[in-house]
Design an enzyme around this catalytic site. Structure first.
Site, mmCIF file in Angstrom:
data_model
loop_
_atom_site.group_PDB
_atom_site.id
_atom_site.type_symbol
_atom_site.label_atom_id
_atom_site.label_comp_id
_atom_site.label_asym_id
_atom_site.label_seq_id
_atom_site.Cartn_x
_atom_site.Cartn_y
_atom_site.Cartn_z
ATOM 1 N N CYS A 180 -57.984 40.748 56.577
ATOM 2 C CA CYS A 180 -56.627 40.220 56.449
ATOM 3 C C CYS A 180 -55.603 41.093 57.165
ATOM 4 C CB CYS A 180 -56.263 40.098 54.975
ATOM 5 S SG CYS A 180 -57.359 38.948 54.102
ATOM 6 N N ASP A 181 -54.515 40.454 57.557
ATOM 7 C CA ASP A 181 -53.440 41.160 58.264
ATOM 8 C C ASP A 181 -52.284 41.460 57.314
ATOM 9 O OD1 ASP A 181 -52.008 38.772 57.969
ATOM 10 O OD2 ASP A 181 -52.317 38.151 60.048
ATOM 11 N N SER A 182 -51.171 41.924 57.852
ATOM 12 C CA SER A 182 -50.026 42.307 57.029
ATOM 13 C C SER A 182 -49.355 41.113 56.352
ATOM 14 C CB SER A 182 -49.010 43.077 57.872
ATOM 15 O OG SER A 182 -48.525 42.250 58.907
ATOM 16 N N GLN A 183 -49.683 39.902 56.792
ATOM 17 C CA GLN A 183 -49.160 38.692 56.138
ATOM 18 C C GLN A 183 -50.073 38.235 54.998
ATOM 19 O OE1 GLN A 183 -48.868 35.997 59.417
ATOM 20 N NE2 GLN A 183 -47.055 36.987 60.266
ATOM 21 N N VAL A 241 -53.131 37.141 55.157
ATOM 22 C CA VAL A 241 -54.031 36.051 55.530
ATOM 23 C C VAL A 241 -55.041 36.603 56.528
ATOM 24 C CG1 VAL A 241 -52.316 34.238 55.115
ATOM 25 C CG2 VAL A 241 -52.539 35.223 57.392
#
Length: 152
Positions: A15-18, A20
């Site tokens: 997952c990324d910083s958003q 997702v």
């Protein structure tokens, strides 16, 4: 009859910083799905011994909704076109247990053989061609620990 399905759980590091799944990880999921698809359709294939080798020629991914940490992804995988030395595979990704497709992927794979240390495309033999077209229909590989929950 349902197509071959592969289940994988989204890991935190995917997952990324958003919060997702990072876009590049979907290519990893498709690579895992094709590996398991090939194992299911060609159980006697030994990839370490260079038996029926393929290379990606083209891959496209289209997103309609995100996957998130700890989601279990169900990736339906089937051959959508068979050629002389290449074949196309369609991937449809859902959050397990839900009907909506969140990601579609299409890939063109080329059958290759080692020619003195250089890989080159070659005709797909009839046996593997028929196995790919049959596609391990109804088979499931679960790396997510999703089952014994019953999938509709």
């Amino acid at each position: 009859m349902k197509p071959f399905r592969y289940f994988v759980r989204v890991r935190y590091q995917d997952c990324d910083s958003q919060h997702v799944v990072f876009n590049a990880r979907y290519g990893d999921y498709l690579d895992l799905a094709i590996t398991e698809f090939l194992s299911a359709t060609m159980p006697d294939r030994n990839p370490v011994a260079n038996q029926f080798e393929i290379q990606v020629k083209k891959q496209t991914i289209e997103w309609s909704a995100p996957a998130r940490f700890n989601d279990v992804l169900e990736i339906s995988t089937f051959v959508s076109r068979m050629g002389n030395s290449s074949f196309d595979v369609r991937f449809e990704m859902r959050v397990a247990g839900k009907p909506e497709i969140i990601v579609t992927g299409d890939a063109v794979y080329v059958h290759v053989e080692d020619d003195a240390g250089r890989w080159k495309s070659t005709t797909i033999p009839d046996g593997p061609k028929q196995q790919l077209l049959a596609g391990a229909t109804g088979r499931i590989v679960d790396h997510a620990g999703y089952f014994p929950i019953i999938v509709p």
